[in-house]
Design a protein around this motif. Structure first.
Motif: not given
Ligand SMILES: [Zn+2]
Ligand SMILES: COc1ccc(/C(C)=C/C(=O)O)cc1
Length: 261
Positions: A94, A96, A106, A119, A199
């Motif tokens: 996925h 961010h 992140e 990630h 996270t």
């Molecule tokens: Zn993530």
């Protein structure tokens, strides 16, 4: 309901600790990585990604991000080596990202953030029977983090961005077969590694993080397509754009970050 879990107005990262006290734990992620303060560990070997037999299943909007899920009944797609004592099975990946023109990674590097972060989530199927069990164990998960920087179009990312219109709303899912995430790797697999956490809630402290030093390059146009996704479901009146779905860096609490070299 965490559909607004990133939207700062409603239930963003600052309030997660109320429902998830581990949010204030001693091995939370992400962190700011300061390269000259990392320790080069000659005993830290290279990582290997055996993804050639991977089986992607679908792509879904889970209300926090867009996720591509994989079949994980055996060791058909694993990450091994580096800080890992066992092979870890690929479960999902996925992203961010930020808002228009602002950054969304992140992890940060010397306080600098990238436009986005990918990630790839893996789990230790040698020691644990299910992903859910591994997700609560201190050595249960291994997440490979890859920074995305804006520049030219990425030659393969369109395979993901072309599918995003199908999963605009939270809770939507569509088939996504025969995608091999190897095409999203940078040329170098040099990395930093440290012990951290998920996270997003439940923020379990179960992740061995492996963050690649070299970003991949994607275009602003490609990144913009992620921002057409919504945090909210089709049935909700409010339409809240999915953007800035990143948790900010958390206290290092004395942890060591090692460098592959
Ligand atoms: Zn993530
Ligand atoms: C068992 O429930 C889980 C929920 C979320 C996650 C992940 C993979 C969170 C994240 O990416 O930060 C894992 C397990």
């Amino acid at each position: 309901d965490f559909s607004h879990s990133f939207c700062l107005v409603c239930q963003g990262p600052p309030v997660w600790h109320k429902n998830y006290p581990v949010a204030q734990g001693n091995r939370q992620s992400p962190i700011d990585i300061i390269p000259h303060q990392t320790s080069h560990d000659p005993g830290l070997g290279p990582i290997t990604l055996n993804y050639d037999q991977c089986t992607s299943i679908n792509i879904t909007n889970n209300g926090h991000s867009v996720v591509v899920e994989f079949e994980d009944p055996d060791d058909r797609s694993v990450i091994l080596g580096g800080p890992l004592d066992n092979p870890y099975r690929l479960k999902q990946f996925h992203f961010h990202w930020g808002g228009k023109g602002c950054h969304g990674s992140e992890h940060t590097v010397s306080g600098n953030s990238y436009a986005s972060e990918l990630h790839l989530v893996h789990w230790n199927a040698v020691k644990y029977k299910t992903f859910g069990e591994a997700a609560t164990a201190p050595d249960g998960l291994a997440v490979l983090g890859i920074f995305l920087e804006t520049g030219d179009d990425h030659r393969w990312l369109h395979m993901i961005t072309d599918a995003l219109y199908m999963v605009k709303f939270k809770g939507s899912v569509t088939d996504f077969k025969a995608f091999n995430p190897k095409c999203l790797l940078p040329s170098s697999l040099h990395y930093w590694t440290y012990l951290g956490s998920l996270t997003t809630p439940p923020l379990h402290e179960s992740v061995i993080w492996i963050v690649l030093k070299e970003p991949i390059i994607v275009s602003e146009k490609q990144l913009g397509k992620f921002r057409m996704l919504l945090f909210t479901g089709e049935e909700e009146d409010e339409r809240i754009r999915m953007e800035n779905n990143f948790r900010p860096p958390q206290p290092l609490k004395g942890r060591k970050v090692r460098s592959s070299n």
